[in-house]
Design an enzyme around this catalytic site. Structure first.
Site, PDB file in Angstrom:
ATOM      1  N   LYS A 107      95.155 104.693  13.170  1.00  0.00           N
ATOM      2  CA  LYS A 107      95.619 104.664  11.744  1.00  0.00           C
ATOM      3  C   LYS A 107      94.259 104.893  10.616  1.00  0.00           C
ATOM      4  CE  LYS A 107      97.559 100.611  12.034  1.00  0.00           C
ATOM      5  NZ  LYS A 107      98.230  99.314  11.605  1.00  0.00           N
ATOM      6  N   THR A 146      74.795  92.145  14.845  1.00  0.00           N
ATOM      7  CA  THR A 146      73.532  92.022  15.516  1.00  0.00           C
ATOM      8  C   THR A 146      73.797  91.238  16.675  1.00  0.00           C
ATOM      9  OG1 THR A 146      73.126  90.004  14.019  1.00  0.00           O
ATOM     10  CG2 THR A 146      71.916  92.093  13.206  1.00  0.00           C
ATOM     11  N   ASN A 194      70.167  95.873   9.075  1.00  0.00           N
ATOM     12  CA  ASN A 194      70.427  95.460   7.790  1.00  0.00           C
ATOM     13  C   ASN A 194      70.920  96.896   6.640  1.00  0.00           C
ATOM     14  OD1 ASN A 194      69.949  94.536   4.998  1.00  0.00           O
ATOM     15  ND2 ASN A 194      68.907  92.729   5.877  1.00  0.00           N
ATOM     16  N   PHE A 195      71.991  96.549   6.050  1.00  0.00           N
ATOM     17  CA  PHE A 195      72.494  97.823   5.358  1.00  0.00           C
ATOM     18  C   PHE A 195      72.050  97.771   3.780  1.00  0.00           C
ATOM     19  CE2 PHE A 195      75.331  98.231   8.915  1.00  0.00           C
ATOM     20  CZ  PHE A 195      75.503  99.957   9.139  1.00  0.00           C
ATOM     21  N   HIS A 238      68.527  81.979   7.627  1.00  0.00           N
ATOM     22  CA  HIS A 238      69.893  82.396   7.703  1.00  0.00           C
ATOM     23  C   HIS A 238      70.753  81.052   7.603  1.00  0.00           C
ATOM     24  CE1 HIS A 238      68.339  86.324   8.575  1.00  0.00           C
ATOM     25  NE2 HIS A 238      69.367  86.807   7.883  1.00  0.00           N
ATOM     26  N   LYS A 260      75.129  81.505  11.658  1.00  0.00           N
ATOM     27  CA  LYS A 260      74.744  82.631  12.461  1.00  0.00           C
ATOM     28  C   LYS A 260      74.739  82.336  13.951  1.00  0.00           C
ATOM     29  CE  LYS A 260      71.195  86.486  12.025  1.00  0.00           C
ATOM     30  NZ  LYS A 260      72.643  87.538  12.233  1.00  0.00           N
ATOM     31  N   GLY A 281      68.895  90.596  13.380  1.00  0.00           N
ATOM     32  CA  GLY A 281      68.353  91.832  13.715  1.00  0.00           C
ATOM     33  C   GLY A 281      67.366  92.233  12.880  1.00  0.00           C
ATOM     34  N   THR A 282      67.386  91.896  11.444  1.00  0.00           N
ATOM     35  CA  THR A 282      66.417  92.389  10.689  1.00  0.00           C
ATOM     36  C   THR A 282      64.935  91.882  10.909  1.00  0.00           C
ATOM     37  OG1 THR A 282      68.125  92.043   8.895  1.00  0.00           O
ATOM     38  CG2 THR A 282      65.703  92.365   8.091  1.00  0.00           C
TER      39      THR A 282
HETATM   40  N1  NAD Z   1      73.768  94.854   9.514  1.00  0.00           N
HETATM   41  C1  NAD Z   1      73.847  94.015   8.177  1.00  0.00           C
HETATM   42  O1  NAD Z   1      73.567  94.314   7.160  1.00  0.00           O
HETATM   43  C2  NAD Z   1      74.349  92.585   8.372  1.00  0.00           C
HETATM   44  C3  NAD Z   1      74.681  91.877   7.223  1.00  0.00           C
HETATM   45  C4  NAD Z   1      75.171  90.637   7.444  1.00  0.00           C
HETATM   46  C5  NAD Z   1      75.837  90.306   8.433  1.00  0.00           C
HETATM   47  N2  NAD Z   1      75.385  91.058   9.796  1.00  0.00           N
HETATM   48  C6  NAD Z   1      75.902  90.760  10.968  1.00  0.00           C
HETATM   49  O2  NAD Z   1      77.434  91.027  11.037  1.00  0.00           O
HETATM   50  C7  NAD Z   1      78.154  90.306  11.882  1.00  0.00           C
HETATM   51  C8  NAD Z   1      79.354  89.465  11.391  1.00  0.00           C
HETATM   52  O3  NAD Z   1      78.553  88.706  10.290  1.00  0.00           O
HETATM   53  P1  NAD Z   1      79.754  87.573   9.457  1.00  0.00           P
HETATM   54  O4  NAD Z   1      78.593  86.780   8.423  1.00  0.00           O
HETATM   55  O5  NAD Z   1      80.725  88.523   8.725  1.00  0.00           O
HETATM   56  O6  NAD Z   1      80.065  86.552  10.604  1.00  0.00           O
HETATM   57  P2  NAD Z   1      81.439  85.767  10.462  1.00  0.00           P
HETATM   58  O7  NAD Z   1      81.458  84.946  11.737  1.00  0.00           O
HETATM   59  O8  NAD Z   1      81.848  85.394   9.207  1.00  0.00           O
HETATM   60  O9  NAD Z   1      82.564  87.160  10.848  1.00  0.00           O
HETATM   61  C9  NAD Z   1      82.798  87.673  12.278  1.00  0.00           C
HETATM   62  C10 NAD Z   1      84.375  87.777  12.485  1.00  0.00           C
HETATM   63  O10 NAD Z   1      84.468  88.679  13.808  1.00  0.00           O
HETATM   64  C11 NAD Z   1      85.611  88.066  14.231  1.00  0.00           C
HETATM   65  N3  NAD Z   1      85.587  88.597  15.589  1.00  0.00           N
HETATM   66  C12 NAD Z   1      85.571  87.836  16.873  1.00  0.00           C
HETATM   67  N4  NAD Z   1      85.951  88.604  17.891  1.00  0.00           N
HETATM   68  C13 NAD Z   1      86.277  89.831  17.420  1.00  0.00           C
HETATM   69  C14 NAD Z   1      86.602  91.076  18.091  1.00  0.00           C
HETATM   70  N5  NAD Z   1      86.719  91.204  19.540  1.00  0.00           N
HETATM   71  N6  NAD Z   1      86.704  92.251  17.358  1.00  0.00           N
HETATM   72  C15 NAD Z   1      86.741  91.994  16.013  1.00  0.00           C
HETATM   73  N7  NAD Z   1      86.315  90.945  15.102  1.00  0.00           N
HETATM   74  C16 NAD Z   1      86.108  89.760  15.884  1.00  0.00           C
HETATM   75  C17 NAD Z   1      85.342  86.609  13.988  1.00  0.00           C
HETATM   76  O11 NAD Z   1      86.604  86.108  14.253  1.00  0.00           O
HETATM   77  C18 NAD Z   1      85.073  86.508  12.685  1.00  0.00           C
HETATM   78  O12 NAD Z   1      86.009  86.492  11.593  1.00  0.00           O
HETATM   79  C19 NAD Z   1      76.855  89.123  12.405  1.00  0.00           C
HETATM   80  O13 NAD Z   1      76.510  89.936  13.798  1.00  0.00           O
HETATM   81  C20 NAD Z   1      75.755  89.328  11.563  1.00  0.00           C
HETATM   82  O14 NAD Z   1      74.361  88.971  12.227  1.00  0.00           O
HETATM   83  C21 NAD Z   1      74.728  92.227   9.518  1.00  0.00           C
HETATM   84  O1  LIG Z   2      74.274  86.905   8.054  1.00  0.00           O
HETATM   85  C1  LIG Z   2      73.875  87.384   8.735  1.00  0.00           C
HETATM   86  O2  LIG Z   2      74.191  87.054  10.206  1.00  0.00           O
HETATM   87  C2  LIG Z   2      72.992  88.313   8.725  1.00  0.00           C
HETATM   88  N1  LIG Z   2      72.632  89.326   9.816  1.00  0.00           N
HETATM   89  C3  LIG Z   2      71.939  90.431   9.839  1.00  0.00           C
HETATM   90  C4  LIG Z   2      70.612  90.256  10.572  1.00  0.00           C
HETATM   91  O3  LIG Z   2      70.909  89.446  11.764  1.00  0.00           O
HETATM   92  O4  LIG Z   2      69.645  90.575  10.334  1.00  0.00           O
HETATM   93  C5  LIG Z   2      71.341  90.707   8.246  1.00  0.00           C
HETATM   94  C6  LIG Z   2      71.445  89.726   7.416  1.00  0.00           C
HETATM   95  C7  LIG Z   2      72.326  88.698   7.316  1.00  0.00           C
END
Ligand code: NAD
Ligand SMILES: O=C(O)C1=N[C@H](C(=O)O)CCC1
Length: 232
Positions: free
Chosen positions: A39, A71, A96-97, A129, A133, A139-140
């Site tokens: 979809k 991450t 990190n985006f 953090h 977490k 990851g950053t």
């Molecule tokens: N790259 C970036 O810029 C960046 C920024 C913030 C967070 N992160 C990462 O993103 C991820 C999510 O962060 P968050 O703060 O939203 O966490 P969160 O725990 O609030 O959300 C994660 C969600 O994923 C769900 N989930 C569990 N199994 C799943 C599946 N099989 N398919 C889809 N969803 C599923 C959980 O129920 C939860 O609601 C983490 O790994 C965090 O480190 C990355």
């Molecule tokens: O909230 C988180 O989890 C974050 N995850 C990313 C990381 O692991 O670097 C980016 C920052 C926030």
């Protein structure tokens, strides 16, 4: 764009708001593996470390471009790249985006090039953090560490242990609702150089992910935020 949000937690919800503001629609928002990806025009995965690789492979196997910000799953990154190439798909992972952190990555790389020959300075990383977490270090912090390690012939990796020989020490702190703070420190007997990025909310991460999705649609290949932001 019709966007699938794979992971509808803190980041999924912030991305939804920004995507709608930018004129996109959310056709799937899920917290499990039961969804019909056909979809969607594109998928944005911010889920959990154990789910990300399955979500990414499901998208690539169904010819849906995919952005992942999750991450803690990078042991499978090379397999995701190989599948994307085999399927002639489209994929971006970034630890990190946010625009600010991607500039910070460049600053970190440049500083490491200047510092590696100055043996009087010891380098270390601290990340802070929120307490929800799942992974450590962030990851950053791992991306920052890799940018430093490639300049230092005496460093073979990073470690959460403070005094491990040959390893760049990373301290991971978990405090209240902190969205993400990263500090790289070079310390000598006489002075300290710190570079630091502080996220004030999740908005920067979410905006970067939506911008990356807009950029990726219609392209083929494996890309990074350096490509999206045209950082040379
Ligand atoms: N790259 C970036 O810029 C960046 C920024 C913030 C967070 N992160 C990462 O993103 C991820 C999510 O962060 P968050 O703060 O939203 O966490 P969160 O725990 O609030 O959300 C994660 C969600 O994923 C769900 N989930 C569990 N199994 C799943 C599946 N099989 N398919 C889809 N969803 C599923 C959980 O129920 C939860 O609601 C983490 O790994 C965090 O480190 C990355
Ligand atoms: O909230 C988180 O989890 C974050 N995850 C990313 C990381 O692991 O670097 C980016 C920052 C926030």
């Amino acid at each position: 764009m019709k966007i699938a949000l794979l992971g509808y937690g803190k980041m999924g919800k912030t991305i939804e708001q920004i995507a709608i503001q930018r004129g996109h629609s959310i056709v799937i928002k899920t917290n499990n593996e039961d969804y019909d990806i056909s979809k969607a025009d594109i998928a944005i995965d911010f889920s959990i470390p154990t789910a990300a690789f399955n979500n990414i492979t499901h998208c690539l196997n169904n010819n849906i471009p995919v952005i992942s910000g999750t991450t803690g799953w990078l042991e499978n990154y090379d397999k995701a790249v190989a599948l994307c190439e085999e399927k002639k798909g489209a994929f971006i992972y970034a630890s990190n985006f946010s625009l600010g952190v991607n500039i910070f990555f460049e600053l970190n790389n440049t500083l490491a090039k200047m510092m590696h020959s100055l043996k009087e300075y010891n380098v270390s990383i601290e990340e802070i953090h929120h307490t929800q977490k799942l992974d450590a270090p962030s990851g950053t912090a791992i991306t920052l560490a890799n940018g430093i390690i490639k300049e230092y012939s005496n460093l073979n990796g990073w470690s959460l242990e403070p005094n491990k020989e040959d390893a760049l020490p990373i301290t991971a702190k978990r405090i209240d609702a902190v969205p993400g703070t990263h500090t790289v420190t070079y310390q000598s007997k006489v002075d300290t150089i710190d570079i630091k990025h502080t996220a004030h909310s999740r908005e920067g991460f979410a905006l970067g992910a939506v911008v990356a999705a807009e950029w990726l649609l219609g392209k083929t290949g494996v890309f990074s935020m350096k490509d999206v932001l045209n950082i040379n």
